[in-house]
Design a protein around this motif. Structure first.
Motif, PDB file in Angstrom:
ATOM      1  N   ARG A 359      -0.244  25.630 -12.277  1.00  0.00           N
ATOM      2  CA  ARG A 359      -0.649  26.972 -11.865  1.00  0.00           C
ATOM      3  C   ARG A 359      -1.271  26.982 -10.479  1.00  0.00           C
ATOM      4  NH1 ARG A 359      -4.617  28.770 -16.437  1.00  0.00           N
ATOM      5  NH2 ARG A 359      -5.288  26.598 -16.079  1.00  0.00           N
ATOM      6  N   PHE A 360      -1.740  25.827 -10.042  1.00  0.00           N
ATOM      7  CA  PHE A 360      -2.417  25.779  -8.752  1.00  0.00           C
ATOM      8  C   PHE A 360      -1.652  24.932  -7.736  1.00  0.00           C
ATOM      9  CE2 PHE A 360      -5.568  26.261 -12.149  1.00  0.00           C
ATOM     10  CZ  PHE A 360      -6.109  27.490 -11.792  1.00  0.00           C
ATOM     11  N   SER A 361      -0.357  24.781  -7.965  1.00  0.00           N
ATOM     12  CA  SER A 361       0.463  24.000  -7.036  1.00  0.00           C
ATOM     13  C   SER A 361       0.510  24.641  -5.653  1.00  0.00           C
ATOM     14  CB  SER A 361       1.885  23.840  -7.591  1.00  0.00           C
ATOM     15  OG  SER A 361       2.478  25.115  -7.818  1.00  0.00           O
ATOM     16  N   HIS A 362       0.260  25.946  -5.606  1.00  0.00           N
ATOM     17  CA  HIS A 362       0.287  26.633  -4.308  1.00  0.00           C
ATOM     18  C   HIS A 362      -0.874  26.197  -3.409  1.00  0.00           C
ATOM     19  CE1 HIS A 362      -2.452  29.014  -6.836  1.00  0.00           C
ATOM     20  NE2 HIS A 362      -3.054  29.382  -5.708  1.00  0.00           N
ATOM     21  N   LEU A 363      -1.857  25.519  -4.003  1.00  0.00           N
ATOM     22  CA  LEU A 363      -2.987  25.044  -3.200  1.00  0.00           C
ATOM     23  C   LEU A 363      -2.660  23.768  -2.442  1.00  0.00           C
ATOM     24  CD1 LEU A 363      -5.911  25.662  -5.737  1.00  0.00           C
ATOM     25  CD2 LEU A 363      -5.153  27.127  -3.862  1.00  0.00           C
ATOM     26  N   GLY A 364      -1.462  23.203  -2.668  1.00  0.00           N
ATOM     27  CA  GLY A 364      -1.049  22.000  -1.953  1.00  0.00           C
ATOM     28  C   GLY A 364      -1.102  20.765  -2.828  1.00  0.00           C
ATOM     29  N   ALA A 365      -0.825  19.632  -2.178  1.00  0.00           N
ATOM     30  CA  ALA A 365      -0.840  18.352  -2.903  1.00  0.00           C
ATOM     31  C   ALA A 365      -2.267  17.990  -3.284  1.00  0.00           C
ATOM     32  CB  ALA A 365      -0.234  17.257  -2.035  1.00  0.00           C
ATOM     33  N   PHE A 366      -2.450  17.620  -4.533  1.00  0.00           N
ATOM     34  CA  PHE A 366      -3.785  17.286  -5.014  1.00  0.00           C
ATOM     35  C   PHE A 366      -4.061  15.812  -4.740  1.00  0.00           C
ATOM     36  CE2 PHE A 366      -3.773  21.417  -6.495  1.00  0.00           C
ATOM     37  CZ  PHE A 366      -4.955  21.750  -7.141  1.00  0.00           C
ATOM     38  N   LYS A 367      -4.173  15.489  -3.438  1.00  0.00           N
ATOM     39  CA  LYS A 367      -4.467  14.126  -3.016  1.00  0.00           C
ATOM     40  C   LYS A 367      -5.085  14.161  -1.631  1.00  0.00           C
ATOM     41  CE  LYS A 367       0.201  13.319  -1.172  1.00  0.00           C
ATOM     42  NZ  LYS A 367       1.399  12.454  -1.266  1.00  0.00           N
ATOM     43  N   ASP A 368      -5.659  13.027  -1.237  1.00  0.00           N
ATOM     44  CA  ASP A 368      -6.255  12.901   0.088  1.00  0.00           C
ATOM     45  C   ASP A 368      -6.152  11.443   0.522  1.00  0.00           C
ATOM     46  OD1 ASP A 368      -7.471  13.846   2.365  1.00  0.00           O
ATOM     47  OD2 ASP A 368      -9.509  13.521   1.638  1.00  0.00           O
ATOM     48  N   THR A 369      -6.195  11.224   1.820  1.00  0.00           N
ATOM     49  CA  THR A 369      -6.073   9.868   2.369  1.00  0.00           C
ATOM     50  C   THR A 369      -7.236   9.580   3.308  1.00  0.00           C
ATOM     51  OG1 THR A 369      -4.690  10.663   4.201  1.00  0.00           O
ATOM     52  CG2 THR A 369      -3.558   9.903   2.211  1.00  0.00           C
ATOM     53  N   THR A 370      -7.497   8.308   3.480  1.00  0.00           N
ATOM     54  CA  THR A 370      -8.522   7.863   4.418  1.00  0.00           C
ATOM     55  C   THR A 370      -8.138   6.483   4.936  1.00  0.00           C
ATOM     56  OG1 THR A 370     -10.913   7.604   4.747  1.00  0.00           O
ATOM     57  CG2 THR A 370      -9.985   6.700   2.720  1.00  0.00           C
ATOM     58  N   THR A 371      -8.802   6.040   5.994  1.00  0.00           N
ATOM     59  CA  THR A 371      -8.533   4.733   6.610  1.00  0.00           C
ATOM     60  C   THR A 371      -9.769   3.856   6.475  1.00  0.00           C
ATOM     61  OG1 THR A 371      -6.991   5.703   8.209  1.00  0.00           O
ATOM     62  CG2 THR A 371      -7.903   3.536   8.737  1.00  0.00           C
ATOM     63  N   LEU A 372      -9.544   2.621   6.044  1.00  0.00           N
ATOM     64  CA  LEU A 372     -10.631   1.663   5.879  1.00  0.00           C
ATOM     65  C   LEU A 372     -10.369   0.456   6.772  1.00  0.00           C
ATOM     66  CD1 LEU A 372     -13.158   0.573   4.416  1.00  0.00           C
ATOM     67  CD2 LEU A 372     -11.628  -0.321   2.651  1.00  0.00           C
ATOM     68  N   ARG A 373     -11.284   0.194   7.703  1.00  0.00           N
ATOM     69  CA  ARG A 373     -11.223  -0.995   8.564  1.00  0.00           C
ATOM     70  C   ARG A 373     -12.129  -2.059   7.958  1.00  0.00           C
ATOM     71  NH1 ARG A 373     -13.192  -1.104  13.254  1.00  0.00           N
ATOM     72  NH2 ARG A 373     -11.627  -2.366  14.317  1.00  0.00           N
ATOM     73  N   ILE A 374     -11.515  -3.192   7.634  1.00  0.00           N
ATOM     74  CA  ILE A 374     -12.283  -4.298   7.057  1.00  0.00           C
ATOM     75  C   ILE A 374     -12.558  -5.316   8.164  1.00  0.00           C
ATOM     76  CG2 ILE A 374     -12.265  -6.163   5.367  1.00  0.00           C
ATOM     77  CD1 ILE A 374     -10.635  -4.432   3.544  1.00  0.00           C
ATOM     78  N   ILE A 375     -13.833  -5.474   8.447  1.00  0.00           N
ATOM     79  CA  ILE A 375     -14.275  -6.417   9.484  1.00  0.00           C
ATOM     80  C   ILE A 375     -14.557  -7.754   8.807  1.00  0.00           C
ATOM     81  CG2 ILE A 375     -15.889  -6.824  11.363  1.00  0.00           C
ATOM     82  CD1 ILE A 375     -14.173  -4.283  11.635  1.00  0.00           C
ATOM     83  N   ILE A 376     -13.856  -8.792   9.259  1.00  0.00           N
ATOM     84  CA  ILE A 376     -14.027 -10.124   8.682  1.00  0.00           C
ATOM     85  C   ILE A 376     -15.202 -10.812   9.360  1.00  0.00           C
ATOM     86  CG2 ILE A 376     -12.899 -12.283   8.103  1.00  0.00           C
ATOM     87  CD1 ILE A 376     -11.675  -9.713   6.874  1.00  0.00           C
ATOM     88  N   GLY A 377     -16.125 -11.278   8.566  1.00  0.00           N
ATOM     89  CA  GLY A 377     -17.298 -11.959   9.107  1.00  0.00           C
ATOM     90  C   GLY A 377     -17.088 -13.461   9.181  1.00  0.00           C
ATOM     91  N   ASP A 378     -17.506 -14.042  10.312  1.00  0.00           N
ATOM     92  CA  ASP A 378     -17.385 -15.482  10.495  1.00  0.00           C
ATOM     93  C   ASP A 378     -18.421 -16.195   9.641  1.00  0.00           C
ATOM     94  OD1 ASP A 378     -16.590 -17.915  11.426  1.00  0.00           O
ATOM     95  OD2 ASP A 378     -17.768 -17.805  13.273  1.00  0.00           O
ATOM     96  N   VAL A 379     -17.970 -17.210   8.925  1.00  0.00           N
ATOM     97  CA  VAL A 379     -18.848 -17.987   8.055  1.00  0.00           C
ATOM     98  C   VAL A 379     -18.765 -19.437   8.488  1.00  0.00           C
ATOM     99  CG1 VAL A 379     -19.288 -18.732   5.690  1.00  0.00           C
ATOM    100  CG2 VAL A 379     -18.546 -16.391   6.141  1.00  0.00           C
ATOM    101  N   ASP A 380     -19.927 -20.102   8.589  1.00  0.00           N
ATOM    102  CA  ASP A 380     -19.947 -21.518   8.964  1.00  0.00           C
ATOM    103  C   ASP A 380     -19.357 -22.309   7.806  1.00  0.00           C
ATOM    104  OD1 ASP A 380     -20.347 -23.820  10.295  1.00  0.00           O
ATOM    105  OD2 ASP A 380     -22.546 -23.794  10.185  1.00  0.00           O
ATOM    106  N   GLU A 381     -18.128 -22.748   7.996  1.00  0.00           N
ATOM    107  CA  GLU A 381     -17.389 -23.411   6.921  1.00  0.00           C
ATOM    108  C   GLU A 381     -17.478 -24.924   7.067  1.00  0.00           C
ATOM    109  OE1 GLU A 381     -13.544 -21.017   6.034  1.00  0.00           O
ATOM    110  OE2 GLU A 381     -13.901 -20.862   8.185  1.00  0.00           O
ATOM    111  N   PRO A 382     -17.328 -25.632   5.952  1.00  0.00           N
ATOM    112  CA  PRO A 382     -17.352 -27.096   6.026  1.00  0.00           C
ATOM    113  C   PRO A 382     -16.086 -27.614   6.710  1.00  0.00           C
ATOM    114  CG  PRO A 382     -16.801 -26.383   3.821  1.00  0.00           C
ATOM    115  CD  PRO A 382     -17.188 -25.154   4.577  1.00  0.00           C
TER     116      PRO A 382
END
Length: 561
Positions: A359-382
């Motif tokens: 009944r509410f399809s006229h309101l558009g697609a019932f979804k949303d998108t976003t962008t996620l930037r994952i920053i990799i942190g340096d770890v002192d590795e063996p």
């Protein structure tokens, strides 16, 4: 009902029961009993005075107003007999329901009064009996007759809602006119008399959102697009008024608490279009590294959603699952992270409702998108070894300090800290090897005997000079190679018995030698010792270097080929 006269000597009687009805300030005198007599009429119009009277009592239903509050008793009616000459010789009697307590009769005049205020809702009518007798002889002048006094209703009861207040629910965004609830008020007054119990419904509170049908009491929506997310609860007050709603009618009211139930009329929405998440490169595969959530103003199943990563690059490194309780997207790691190779990963994330309302399809697609930037942190590795497992070898009997092999490890971090090497001697009962602290060269610390221990398993550790607590391990297997340092030997029998009847060429003994060295250094050749005289009665045969067949066992010598 007609009651004939019983004796001819009785004069005609007329007994009347009258009552005064008080309604809206007016009084009426209404005859309730009448007696009829038959008379002979002559042709010349004169009446014949000689006649036989014929009398009868016709009793109707009589009325008395309820809730009388005047200073005097309410007059109901009057009994009167034609035999009553006003001399007090006629006595009027009243029996039945309420006689003497509620309804009182003047035995001389026949006037009946209601001595108490009556309530129609408690008792609507009374059955009584009237009788006229001769006061002196107690002889009945008229036969006893039954009549009914009905209590006439006045509007003294307001409409009521016995079960209120009420609770009702209707979906948000319902069409105008959608039924919400039906009310039914009750009125204790007489529904068959006037409008005392004729009820009309109206709304006192709740407009313009709701309306009520004045006749049926059905509450309906009166406004379209009522949004639960804007307002969820409404208090509707409905009045029920008798006298068909006219001025002066009595009324009662009740409250209906209306709740708008949820429908899926709102798509999910991420609060931001861009997010940033820090994840150390040491994060474990399969473990959650972060969460993300899209808001949905709806409730329950209407707010349920599914999260997904839409770009291939993001899917390869990360996965996302949906926490249905918290409605969050849980981000987990698929592959190991490496800060030195890639410092940033970008994920395109989508949140979509799983239960959509067409009944509410006229309101558009019932979804949303976003962008996620994952920053990799340096770890002192063996340190990291060049390979995960080393196999080395060294010959037995090699001198102490013989080089066995070299291991190599490096600091994977950008600092490239120098590496130091150690052997974990906790696994060894005796120390056979040592390693160069700086170069990783493994050497022997003693002469090795393959026949004693053919394989050695050791663990080499590598740590950074700048951070010795970061240690990595690698297993090493060292094989001790064989040299021919052991003579063959044979287990000798005490003696060999040969029968004198043995035939020429008959095998009388098979010789099997042994050698501790590897099979490559354990092939044999066989010959008779040269320092013993030749005995022509016996021969020796070399059977492919592994055993010898002889005719006589004493004095044989085995020589290594």
């Amino acid at each position: 009902m007609r009651i004939p006269a019983t004796t001819a000597c009785l004069c005609p009687l007329l007994i009347c029961l009258c009552f005064i009805q008080k309604s809206y300030g007016t009084s009426q005198l209404r005859p309730s009993v009448r007696a009829q007599s038959n008379q002979t009429k002559h042709p010349d119009g004169e009446r014949d005075v000689h006649h036989r009277p014929k009398r009868g009592w016709i009793w109707n239903q009589f009325f008395v107003l309820e809730e009388h509050i005047g200073p005097e008793a309410q007059h109901v009616g009057k009994l009167h007999s034609n035999s009553d000459k006003g001399d007090g010789s006629v006595r009027y009697l009243l029996t039945g329901e309420g006689a003497g307590t509620i309804f009182v009769i003047n035995e001389v005049t026949g006037d009946i009064h209601a001595s108490k205020s009556l309530d129609r809702e408690k008792k609507g009518h009374y059955v009584l009996h009237a009788q006229a007798i001769d006061r002196y002889t107690n002889r009945s002048l008229e036969p006893e007759s039954e009549f009914i006094i009905k209590v006439q209703d006045v509007n003294d009861n307001a409409p009521k809602f016995p079960d209120g207040p009420f609770a009702a629910a209707v979906p948000e965004m319902a069409d105008v006119g959608t039924s919400v609830f039906q009310l039914t008020a009750t009125d204790a007054d007489d529904p068959t008399y006037g409008n005392s119990a004729k009820i009309v419904y109206s709304i006192l509170q709740g407009q313009p959102y709701f309306s009520v049908d004045p006749k049926t009491g059905v509450i309906r929506t009166a406004l379209s697009n009522m949004d639960r997310e804007a307002r969820e609860r409404y208090s509707v007050v409905v009045q029920a008024k008798d006298m068909a709603g006219s001025v002066g009618g009595l009324s009662g009211s009740t409250t209906i608490n209306v709740t708008l139930t949820d429908v899926n009329d709102n798509p999910p929405k991420f609060p931001q279009k861009n997010y940033q998440l820090y994840v150390p490169e040491s994060a474990q595969i399969g473990k959650a590294v972060g969460k993300i959530k899209a808001n949905d103003e709806d409730l329950g199943v209407n707010a349920e959603m599914r999260y997904s990563i839409t770009n291939a690059e993001g899917k390869a490194m990360f996965s996302i699952t949906t926490d249905t309780d918290q409605k969050e997207g849980i981000i987990s790691l698929r592959l190991p992270l490496n800060y030195e190779k890639r410092k940033v990963h970008t994920l395109h994330i989508e949140g979509v409702n799983t239960h959509r309302d067409p009944r509410f399809s006229h309101l558009g697609a019932f979804k949303d998108t976003t962008t996620l930037r994952i920053i990799i942190g340096d770890v002192d590795e063996p340190p990291v070894f060049s390979i995960d497992y080393y196999i080395m070898d060294v010959y037995e009997n090699s001198p102490v300090g013989t080089e066995v092999g070299t291991v190599t490890a490096q600091d994977p971090d950008s600092t490239k800290s120098p590496v130091r090497y150690f052997i974990d001697h906790s696994e060894e009962e005796q120390v056979y090897f040592t390693i160069g602290l700086n170069n990783g060269v493994i050497k022997t610390t003693r002469s090795l005997d393959r026949e004693d221990v053919a394989w050695h398993n050791i663990t080499v550790m590598a740590s950074e000079v700048d951070n010795p607590s970061l240690v990595s391990h690698v297993p090493i297997t060292i094989q001790v190679l064989d040299v021919n340092d052991n003579a063959p030997y044979i287990a000798r029998d005490d003696e060999i018995i040969v029968c004198e009847t043995s035939r020429a060429g008959q095998v009388i003994q098979t010789v099997r030698p042994s050698d501790k060295d590897n099979f490559a250094n354990g092939r044999f050749s066989f010959a008779l010792p040269i320092d013993l005289p030749v005995n022509p009665n016996f021969t020796l045969k070399d059977n492919e270097g592994r055993l010898a067949i002889v005719a006589f066992a004493l004095g044989l010598v085995w020589m290594i080929s």
